[in-house]
Design a protein around this motif. Structure first.
Motif, PDB file in Angstrom:
ATOM      1  N   ALA A  54      31.227 -30.119  36.222  1.00  0.00           N
ATOM      2  CA  ALA A  54      31.862 -28.831  35.931  1.00  0.00           C
ATOM      3  C   ALA A  54      31.789 -28.512  34.438  1.00  0.00           C
ATOM      4  N   ILE A  55      32.027 -29.507  33.578  1.00  0.00           N
ATOM      5  CA  ILE A  55      31.926 -29.297  32.130  1.00  0.00           C
ATOM      6  C   ILE A  55      30.494 -28.938  31.745  1.00  0.00           C
ATOM      7  N   TYR A  56      29.543 -29.618  32.351  1.00  0.00           N
ATOM      8  CA  TYR A  56      28.127 -29.349  32.084  1.00  0.00           C
ATOM      9  C   TYR A  56      27.758 -27.917  32.458  1.00  0.00           C
ATOM     10  N   ILE A  57      28.199 -27.468  33.621  1.00  0.00           N
ATOM     11  CA  ILE A  57      27.901 -26.092  34.052  1.00  0.00           C
ATOM     12  C   ILE A  57      28.616 -25.086  33.156  1.00  0.00           C
ATOM     13  N   LEU A  58      29.853 -25.390  32.773  1.00  0.00           N
ATOM     14  CA  LEU A  58      30.604 -24.489  31.888  1.00  0.00           C
ATOM     15  C   LEU A  58      29.911 -24.350  30.533  1.00  0.00           C
ATOM     16  N   LEU A  59      29.420 -25.459  29.991  1.00  0.00           N
ATOM     17  CA  LEU A  59      28.697 -25.394  28.721  1.00  0.00           C
ATOM     18  C   LEU A  59      27.436 -24.547  28.839  1.00  0.00           C
ATOM     19  N   ALA A  60      26.733 -24.699  29.961  1.00  0.00           N
ATOM     20  CA  ALA A  60      25.512 -23.922  30.167  1.00  0.00           C
ATOM     21  C   ALA A  60      25.812 -22.430  30.234  1.00  0.00           C
ATOM     22  N   ILE A  61      26.976 -22.067  30.767  1.00  0.00           N
ATOM     23  CA  ILE A  61      27.329 -20.649  30.895  1.00  0.00           C
ATOM     24  C   ILE A  61      27.766 -20.056  29.558  1.00  0.00           C
ATOM     25  N   VAL A  62      28.570 -20.808  28.815  1.00  0.00           N
ATOM     26  CA  VAL A  62      29.146 -20.246  27.579  1.00  0.00           C
ATOM     27  C   VAL A  62      28.235 -20.433  26.369  1.00  0.00           C
ATOM     28  N   ALA A  63      27.219 -21.284  26.456  1.00  0.00           N
ATOM     29  CA  ALA A  63      26.360 -21.548  25.294  1.00  0.00           C
ATOM     30  C   ALA A  63      25.706 -20.285  24.740  1.00  0.00           C
ATOM     31  N   PRO A  64      25.117 -19.402  25.581  1.00  0.00           N
ATOM     32  CA  PRO A  64      24.539 -18.164  25.005  1.00  0.00           C
ATOM     33  C   PRO A  64      25.577 -17.309  24.288  1.00  0.00           C
ATOM     34  N   LEU A  65      26.800 -17.292  24.795  1.00  0.00           N
ATOM     35  CA  LEU A  65      27.853 -16.529  24.115  1.00  0.00           C
ATOM     36  C   LEU A  65      28.199 -17.161  22.770  1.00  0.00           C
ATOM     37  N   LEU A  66      28.249 -18.485  22.734  1.00  0.00           N
ATOM     38  CA  LEU A  66      28.546 -19.167  21.472  1.00  0.00           C
ATOM     39  C   LEU A  66      27.447 -18.924  20.447  1.00  0.00           C
ATOM     40  N   VAL A  67      26.201 -18.857  20.920  1.00  0.00           N
ATOM     41  CA  VAL A  67      25.096 -18.555  19.999  1.00  0.00           C
ATOM     42  C   VAL A  67      25.179 -17.107  19.523  1.00  0.00           C
ATOM     43  N   HIS A  68      25.534 -16.211  20.432  1.00  0.00           N
ATOM     44  CA  HIS A  68      25.625 -14.790  20.069  1.00  0.00           C
ATOM     45  C   HIS A  68      26.697 -14.548  19.004  1.00  0.00           C
ATOM     46  N   PHE A  69      27.812 -15.244  19.118  1.00  0.00           N
ATOM     47  CA  PHE A  69      28.908 -15.062  18.168  1.00  0.00           C
ATOM     48  C   PHE A  69      28.839 -16.054  17.003  1.00  0.00           C
ATOM     49  N   LYS A  70      27.683 -16.700  16.829  1.00  0.00           N
ATOM     50  CA  LYS A  70      27.411 -17.570  15.691  1.00  0.00           C
ATOM     51  C   LYS A  70      28.280 -18.821  15.650  1.00  0.00           C
ATOM     52  N   VAL A  71      28.878 -19.168  16.774  1.00  0.00           N
ATOM     53  CA  VAL A  71      29.605 -20.454  16.817  1.00  0.00           C
ATOM     54  C   VAL A  71      28.604 -21.604  16.831  1.00  0.00           C
TER      55      VAL A  71
END
Length: 336
Positions: A54-71
Motif C-alpha cells: 500500500a505504501i509503495y502504491i501510494l508513493l507511485a501515485i503521489v510522486a508526480p505531484l511531489l515533483v510538480h510542487f518541487k518537493v
C-alpha cells in the motif's frame, strides 16, 4: 382475537443466519468473504506485506505531484556536490539533510527523488502489462472452458504456440521495430517514454497470458456445470451474458491471487529489461534504469547501487507474500 402487547414485545424474529449451539445460544453465520478476511488478518506476515504494498502504491501515485510542487527534484544536476572524479563528496554517497540517500555519481541528481519518482513509471508498466495479461488470459480461458469442442482445441494449440516463443528473445529482437512503430502511432515527442513503455507492456502482456488462460479454463470447466449457468442457458441468455454476467463474477478469487503474483514478475522484468537496454531510457527514471546506471559505481558508491536493488527486492517479496496470503485466505486447504 386480540394479542397482548407484552407478548408481541417478548417475541423475537429468529436470525436466519444464526446457528444453534449445544448450550442453547445462537452464533451468527459469516459469509465466505468475511471468513477469508478474518483468516487474512490473522496472518501477520501477509498484513505487513499488504502495508508495504500500500505504501509503495501510494508513493507511485503521489510522486508526480511531489515533483510538480518541487518537493522532489529528480532532474536537477548538482555538480558542486561532486569531486574531481565525479563521485559524491562526503561519506555514503554524499548523504545530507537535503539528500537523504546521497546524490548520483556523474550527475549529482538527488537519489531519493529519482527512486521515488521511478516507482511511478515502474509500477505503471507493471500494472498495465498485468492488466493486458489478465484481460486476454481471462477472455480466452472463459471461451475455451465454456465452449469446449473444436474451440477449446484451437485455443489450446494457440496457447502451446505462444508458450513456445522465447519471450525475452522476441522482445529484444523486435525492440527497434516495435518502438519505432509505436513512436509513429502514439502522440508526443521522440524523447517521451511512452513508446518504450507501451512496447514493454504489449510484449509482456501478449506473451504472458497463456498461463492465466489455463488457470481460468480449469475454473470454468467446473463453473459451467453449476445450476445458475444451466438456468441461464435454459432461459436463452446469449453467450456474452453467460461469459461476463454469470461466469466472470465467480472468478474473482483466482483472478485476484494471480494478479498479485504476476505483478512482482513484471516489476522485476522491467528491471531486467533495463539491464538489456529495452526499458524506458533515461532521463526518465525507473527502478530498472536507475539500478542499471548504478552498476558502474557498485564499489565506489555502494549506497547508490544498493538502494534501488533493495527496494526492488522488498517490493517483489512483499507482493509475493501478499499473493500467498490472499490465496491461503481464500482457500484454507492450500495452506495445509
Amino acid at each position: 382475537m386480540t394479542v397482548q402487547a407484552s407478548n408481541l414485545e417478548s417475541e423475537q424474529i429468529p436470525d436466519p443466519t444464526a446457528v444453534e449451539t449445544a448450550g442453547g445460544g445462537a452464533v451468527a453465520g459469516k459469509s465466505p468473504g468475511r471468513l477469508a478476511l478474518e483468516r487474512f488478518r490473522k496472518d501477520r506476515l501477509s498484513m505487513v506485506s499488504a502495508v508495504v504494498v500500500a505504501i509503495y502504491i501510494l508513493l507511485a501515485i503521489v510522486a508526480p505531484l511531489l515533483v510538480h510542487f518541487k518537493v522532489l527534484d529528480p532532474q536537477t544536476f548538482h555538480q558542486d556536490l561532486l569531486n574531481a572524479d565525479t563521485l559524491p563528496e562526503g561519506s555514503f554517497g554524499g548523504i545530507s539533510a537535503s539528500h537523504p540517500l546521497g546524490v548520483e555519481p556523474g550527475t549529482g541528481r538527488d537519489v531519493l527523488s529519482r527512486i521515488v519518482y521511478g516507482i511511478t513509471f515502474s509500477l505503471a508498466v507493471a500494472i498495465a502489462a498485468t492488466m493486458v495479461t489478465m484481460i486476454v488470459g481471462t477472455v480466452m480461458g472463459i471461451i475455451s472452458g465454456f465452449a469446449g469442442g473444436w474451440t477449446d482445441s484451437v485455443i489450446g494449440r494457440f496457447i502451446d504456440l505462444t508458450l513456445s516463443f522465447p519471450q525475452t528473445l522476441m522482445l529484444l529482437a523486435l525492440s527497434d521495430q516495435g518502438v519505432s512503430l509505436l513512436a509513429d502511432v502514439l502522440p508526443g515527442e521522440s524523447t517521451d517514454p511512452l513508446p518504450n513503455g507501451a512496447y514493454i507492456v504489449l510484449v509482456l502482456g501478449l506473451f504472458g497470458w497463456p498461463s492465466i488462460a489455463r488457470v481460468i479454463r480449469g475454473q470454468v470447466l467446473t463453473i459451467r456445470e453449476r445450476e445458475f449457468v444451466e438456468a441461464a442457458k435454459l432461459f436463452g441468455a446469449p453467450r456474452r451474458r453467460i461469459y461476463f454476467k454469470e461466469i466472470l463474477p465467480n472468478l474473482w478469487a483466482p483472478l485476484l491471487v494471480n494478479f498479485t503474483l504476476i505483478m512482482p514478475l513484471y516489476i522485476s522484468a522491467e528491471a531486467a529489461l533495463a539491464f538489456l537496454g529495452v526499458s524506458i531510457p533515461p532521463p526518465t527514471p525507473t527502478l530498472g534504469n536507475i539500478l542499471t546506471g548504478s552498476l558502474n559505481y557498485a564499489q565506489a558508491d555502494f549506497l547508490f547501487f544498493s538502494a534501488p536493488a533493495v527496494l526492488i527486492m522488498i517490493i517483489v517479496v512483499c507482493f509475493n507474500l501478499l499473493g500467498d496470503g490472499i490465496r491461503d485466505a481464500l482457500d484454507p486447504k492450500s495452506a495445509q
